[in-house]
Write an enzyme that holds these catalytic residues in place. Structure first.
Site: not given
Ligand code: ADP
Ligand code: MG
Ligand code: MG
Length: 917
Positions: A26, A95, A104, A106, A365, A481, A798, A865, A885
């Protein structure tokens, strides 16, 4: 200037706007907007380091008091007002603001500096006593609850009583109204001066009663009380929960911003609001926001009054948009949005206040966005020349794609619509109604799908929102919110569904039903546990379950994926056991099958009897007999897979799981099987007991099975190779890879190789051979350590990272759920190792095996995998190790593709972070 206090104002900032670590998000945004020449009320930021000092030592760093006093003097100079002055008081907001945005989490305190004396000064100076007392009562309630710990209800109660008095005084016929309805009829902005004065006195009494201390009238005491409350709030419960969910380290701390107040509650030419520079649900290029006239701070998001749209054109709000009501400041706001977007090169989430017709910017922001919006934004910003393709690829959080890959409501399915609210976060969900976050969590843990239904949500509800499939609220807008948090979590959310009247005490809600013209036509009552379906895209709510359909992946999504594919070096395969899975996987862009688990084919109803017969046979003939029944089934499975994959590699793992998973347990199953096998039930029962294992996961499974019963693998290999030959004859390419599970030594692997070669010879005879690869899984630490030996025979490895994790950590995945969370919570392990690969431990085994494997066989093919193949952080690790992969479940294939591209870009050192910090 102290190293902890940074002034901003009049186009200049002492702090470097790039240092979010010091200024917090902020503070950095305020600094940046100031420097860009936007209208920002002056103020100063106290650094995150000061917060950390305070948290660690319980005291402020030396010199902080003096530095704050000096900065406050500067603000007074700019504003021409003095903090605590009886005639011309400066008011400030205090703030919080951490490095990452924590909506929400703080608490902010507004109008600080008011007391019985300064409020009169403010009243006289502004010639607006109603406003002055409105500001004062807000301040006492905020300060009392945030800085002093009073609960919020008693303040609400005082206001409700004031409304009642007003109702009586006005002779309104609203005696039957409950508090909720009264608030709608008589919003805060209607309370007259005299009532506000009474409220102020009563609020002070509430503070005294709730906290045992008087409300502090000394502005300096107020200021430091507030600063300490902000620092302290970094450690409060909801901040800790949010940090945990979003991987935010506790060591960051929060900054504290002290800023001169501007007032949106000075009358009808004043207002407050929030907006996004683009639509955060769809990504459409238009400023999207909400505002309220004569309001302050978070009134818009708090859902106390229903906010109005910023832009004109929303149906049902004609004449009420900011654009229509206040065209001048609206035009100004549009200009600011354009400047900010151009500067930050990303969608901005902006807070503004209009004081008597003048626009002030209070926050900016990077805006949180639904996945659909993130994709569209990224692609359109490339087309607009705002960002590069690389940046677009880095902008989208791979995990968030989940939202796009998941089903939406089947458009042709019948449905019974109950109500409609705002489509606040897209996606469809069905579930049982719960009315509290705790119930949502409890039921969710039992695996029950639930929809959390609330009047509105607050940070205390986060755990319940996390557990629910969807969130439905009666109040609040697109920036409430519930809406913001749901979008962040990727959960469907319908907000502001005002037809709902919820009674928490009775665990039920009444829904007003409307006809097409919007006239009420009746109502219906639903209880906790009833099933509803919601569509977070359209805002509709339906009775009962509604079927869903899969998403289509075209347009912007396809474009982004094409950019991702062009940048990644890791291939992405899918774990798929059936032709249907394979089809889905190809649709999501899988480049092969990395794991086909053959045992899944055995559970099929038509086959399980033959499987049991095979297992329970006590001689080879009998086993061969059973296997002969299975062969055609297996062959058919593989033909289907090969056809579907059209020449892409298909890795087939031979039978792996512990045999007990297949054993018959019910007496009628045993009896039937005994008849089929022509043996007595007793004999069969005895055989079942013989096969009992104390620890089946480490028992007779994987290639251990084939050492004792080679016929099983022989049948499977035969099925694979015959299928391959058949599909090749059909003119399609085939690339089979036969994979041995749970290998522990070279001699064992060699035994398997002999078996496979023998069958291949039998199948192919002299001609018609289909080339195939022979390889092994690496899932036992011993195999990883001896990988150079195994690579003499194995043409590919694998990594089965699920078993490798179990065996390396000595933790059973199926049981770890009971205690692993506490390991992660208390930072004994950085993350759940079954979700994100344990890079230090399991990861180093993977590295070792890769190095040794390559040394012995330079062209060895390496892949993974386990579940980890679809986890972005693990994908980045596998990219770093140089695997060829990753293979993951079909729905995670796009996530892995994007994660692989990001890994490639990051390792190249490409700039541009993930936009939704
Ligand atoms: P959050 O972190 O919850 O967004 P903020 O610090 O942004 O909290 O403040 C809460 C509300 O108060 C916001 O609507 C913000 O715009 C408003 N606000 C904060 N400081 C001021 C100020 N100096 N003047 C007017 N409104 C303010
Ligand atoms: Mg807030
Ligand atoms: Mg804010």
């Amino acid at each position: 200037m102290s190293s902890h206090v940074f002034f901003f104002g009049q186009g200049k900032s002492e702090g470097d706007p790039k240092r979010r670590d010091i200024l917090g998000g902020k503070g950095a945004g305020l600094a940046e907007m100031t420097v860009l020449g936007l209208p920002v009320p002056p103020g100063f930021t106290i650094s995150t380091e000061a917060c950390n000092h305070y948290s660690d030592k319980g005291a402020h760093p030396p010199g902080l008091q003096d530095a704050v006093a000096a900065a406050l003097k500067r603000v007074e100079g700019v504003m021409g007002a003095t903090f605590g002055d009886a005639k011309n008081p400066l008011l400030v907001s205090v703030r919080s603001g951490a490095r990452a945005s924590m909506p929400g989490m703080m608490d902010t305190i507004l109008n600080l500096g008011l007391n019985d004396v300064t409020v009169e000064g403010l009243a006289t100076r502004t010639n607006n006593p109603r406003f002055a007392y409105d500001a004062y009562r807000r301040f006492i309630a905020m300060y009392g609850s945030v800085a002093m710990g009073a609960s919020k209800e008693p303040f609400e109660h005082v206001l409700d009583e004031a409304r009642q008095r007003l109702v009586k005084a006005r002779g309104m016929a609203v005696t039957a109204m409950n508090a909720e309805e009264l608030r709608r009829v008589l919003p805060d902005s209607e309370l007259p001066l005299e009532e506000l004065k009474t409220v102020v006195a009563q609020f002070k009494a509430v503070v005294q009663k709730e906290t045992g201390s008087p409300f502090p009238s000394d502005p300096q005491a107020q200021l430091w009380g507030a600063i300490e409350a902000v620092f302290g709030s970094w450690g409060n419960h909801r901040a800790v929960v949010y940090r945990k969910m979003h991987d935010i380290p506790a060591s960051w701390g929060t900054a504290c911003n002290i800023q001169s107040m501007v007032f949106g509650n000075m009358g009808d030419t004043s207002a407050t609001g929030v907006c996004f520079t683009r639509d955060p649900s769809t990504g459409e290029k238009r400023v999207f926001g909400e505002w309220l006239p004569n309001a302050q701070g978070e009134d818009v998001v708090a859902g106390i009054r229903t906010p109005l749209p910023v832009g004109a054109g929303t149906p049902g709000t004609k004449g009420n948009s900011l654009e229509e009501r206040m065209p001048k400041p609206h035009g100004e706001l549009m200009r600011m949005c354009a400047v900010l977007e151009k500067h930050f090169r990303d969608m901005q989430d902006v807070e503004f206040t209009i004081q008597d017709g003048t626009l002030w910017m209070l926050q900016c922001r990077n805006g949180k966005r639904a996945a659909r919006a993130a994709v569209r934004l990224a692609v359109e910003m490339v087309k607009e020349g705002l960002i590069t393709e690389d940046e677009a690829v880095l902008r989208v959080d791979p995990t968030s794609l989940n939202q796009l890959l998941h089903p939406t409501l089947d458009p042709s399915a019948p449905r019974n619509q109950l109500a409609a609210g705002l489509g606040a976060s897209p996606g469809a969900a069905s579930g049982h109604i719960v009315f509290s976050a705790d119930d949502a969590e409890k039921q969710g843990e039992l695996g029950k799908p639930v929809i959390l239904v609330r009047v509105d949500t607050s940070p205390e509800d986060i755990h319940g929102m996390k557990a629910a499939r969807g969130i439905l609220t009666a109040r609040g807008g697109m920036t409430s919110h519930a809406a913001v948090v749901a979008r962040g979590m990727g959960k469907p959310c319908v907000a502001g569904c005002s037809a709902l009247a919820i009674n928490y005490a009775l665990g039920q809600m009444t829904i007003t039903l409307y006809d097409e013209k919007g006239n009420p036509k009746g109502s219906t009552m639903l209880k906790q546990g009833d099933i509803i379906t919601m569509d977070g895209g359209t805002g509709q709510v339906f009775l009962g379950p509604v079927p869903t359909v899969n998403a289509t992946l075209s347009g912007d999504f396809a474009q982004l994926m094409a950019w991702a594919d062009a940048r990644r070096t890791l291939k992405v395969r899918a774990n798929a056991d059936t032709p249907l899975d394979a089809h889905t996987a190809r649709g999501f862009g899988a480049q092969g099958i990395g794991l086909c688990r053959t045992e899944h084919m055995f559970f099929d109803e038509a086959r399980i009897a033959a499987v049991r017969e095979m297992i329970l046979s006590d001689n080879v003939d009998q086993r061969q007999h059973a296997l002969a029944k299975l062969l055609p089934f297996q062959k058919e499975d593989f033909v289907g897979l090969f056809r579907e994959m059209k020449g892409l590699p298909v890795t087939i793992r031979l039978l792996d799981p512990p045999l007990h998973e297949f054993l018959p347990h019910k007496p009628e199953q045993l009896a039937q099987l005994a008849r089929d096998m022509k043996v007595t039930v007793e004999k069969l029962q005895q055989r079942v007991s013989e096969l009992h294992e104390f620890n089946p996961m480490l028992g007779h499974r994987g290639c251990r099975l084939a050492v004792t019963f080679p016929e099983i693998y022989e049948m499977q290999v035969r099925a694979i190779l015959e299928a391959a030959r058949q599909v090749q004859k059909e003119g399609l390419g085939v690339e089979p890879e036969i994979m041995i599970p749970l290998t522990i030594s070279l001699p064992e692997l060699n035994r398997m190789k002999v078996l496979v070669d023998k069958v291949a010879k039998e199948v192919f005879g002299a001609g018609d051979a289909v080339p195939f690869k022979f390889g092994t899984m690496i899932e036992i630490p011993r195999a990883a350590l001896l990988a150079d030996e195994l690579a003499q025979t194995a043409e590919f490895f694998s990594f089965g990272t699920n078993d490798l994790t179990q065996c390396t950590l000595g933790l059973s995945r199926d049981d770890a759920g009971k205690f692993l969370p506490s390991y992660v919570d208390s930072a004994l392990l950085p993350r759940d190792p079954f979700v994100s690969i344990d890079q230090e431990g399991v990861g180093s085994l993977v590295k070792t095996a890769c190095e040794k494997g390559r040394k012995a066989r330079p062209d060895i093919k390496l892949g993974v995998c386990g579940e980890h193949g679809g986890d972005p952080q693990s994908v980045e690790f596998f990219h770093g190790v140089g695997l060829a992969y990753v293979s993951c479940s079909p729905f995670r294939v796009p996530i892995a593709r994007l994660a692989a591209a990001q890994a490639a870009l990051k390792s190249k050192g490409s700039k541009g972070g993930v936009g939704t910090a």
